[in-house]
Design an enzyme around this catalytic site. Sequence first.
Site, short mmCIF file in Angstrom:
data_model
loop_
_atom_site.label_atom_id
_atom_site.label_comp_id
_atom_site.label_asym_id
_atom_site.label_seq_id
_atom_site.Cartn_x
_atom_site.Cartn_y
_atom_site.Cartn_z
N SER A 149 35.89 42.85 46.45
CA SER A 149 37.28 42.58 46.09
C SER A 149 37.98 43.86 45.67
CB SER A 149 37.32 41.58 44.93
OG SER A 149 38.60 41.51 44.36
N TYR B 123 35.38 38.72 36.76
CA TYR B 123 35.31 38.54 38.22
C TYR B 123 35.10 39.89 38.90
CZ TYR B 123 36.92 37.83 43.01
OH TYR B 123 37.01 37.83 44.38
#
Length: 346
Positions: free
Chosen positions: A138, A163
């Site tokens: 990501s 995350y």
Amino acid sequence: MRGKYAKLNIDKTYLITGAAGFIGFHLSKRLLDEGCTVIGLDNLNEYYDVNLKKARLEIIENYDSFKFICADLQDKEALEKVFIENKIDIVVNMAAQAGVRYSISNPDIYIQSNIVGFLNLLEICRHNNIEHLVYASSSSVYGMNINMPFSVHHNVDHPISLYAATKKSNELMAHTYSHLYELPTTGLRFFTVYGPWGRPDMALFLFTDAIINDRPIKVFNNGKMKRDFTYIDDIVEGVVSLLNKPPKPNKEWNMHMADPGTSSAPYRIYNIGNNRPVDLMEFIETIEEKIGKKAKKEFLPLQDGDVPMTYAEVDDLIKDVGFKPETNINIGIGKFVEWYKEYYQR
């Protein structure tokens, strides 16, 4: 710039985890359209509307060369069974607990799904002689970086959400397995993916849904944000272009000047982003134009875990596979709004 369309080896069997998810669904459909054999795995969790996941799944289950398995990466026994019963050549891991802000209030879920689940997959891949493991990372791993555009050759040691930390951990874990067991791994840092069948927790879906239903939209950092919005077809094309190109050790890699983007192991990292940050207010104006209705806006401060700007450098992607994402938001948002109206009959 298109490497279109990347050559796929239809004699291979591809395992795609997270196959009922936004990116996993589109990738599965693309491979199936090309004549590939796809094993799709998903746990169909309730992070967002399960009916949307099932509707995606319905589409790809119509292909004879698709097999769906409902299982969780955390269940190592179930995962091992998938590999025992199917001769899998290439693995694409799109399964993860997503969401930057959700990770702040629900940290345990991220460790179990994104760390324990990924470890299980790495272990099983190395014991089954998998030719190539491709996995979703990501853009959030860039965290506190302010050097723009973000490059895979930059250090990314300052994430600002759990995350992001789990995605950075995935890259480190993959490198370890590439080094120890010569398992070819490729990590893909996706930048703000959007398009038809998108996730309901993402900005485009939230804004479109609110505007159409006459609710105010929440505009964070008072609208002073930029995102490298990347259309789903470009994401899929980037993934496909790399599937049959497992990385080789970089013979010029120098441990005294360690390059984070490559390695002396068969390991690579790529950004897949549009390479053109868009102002959040321009993004909203485009949605308004496509819907034909003005948004009611609630301006709010920057949220924890968010960054003001993302901007992908994609030089390595261009150099290695000849592909650069290029879909502009006018086209991409238009296609999303068309899908939304048709799916929800608005």
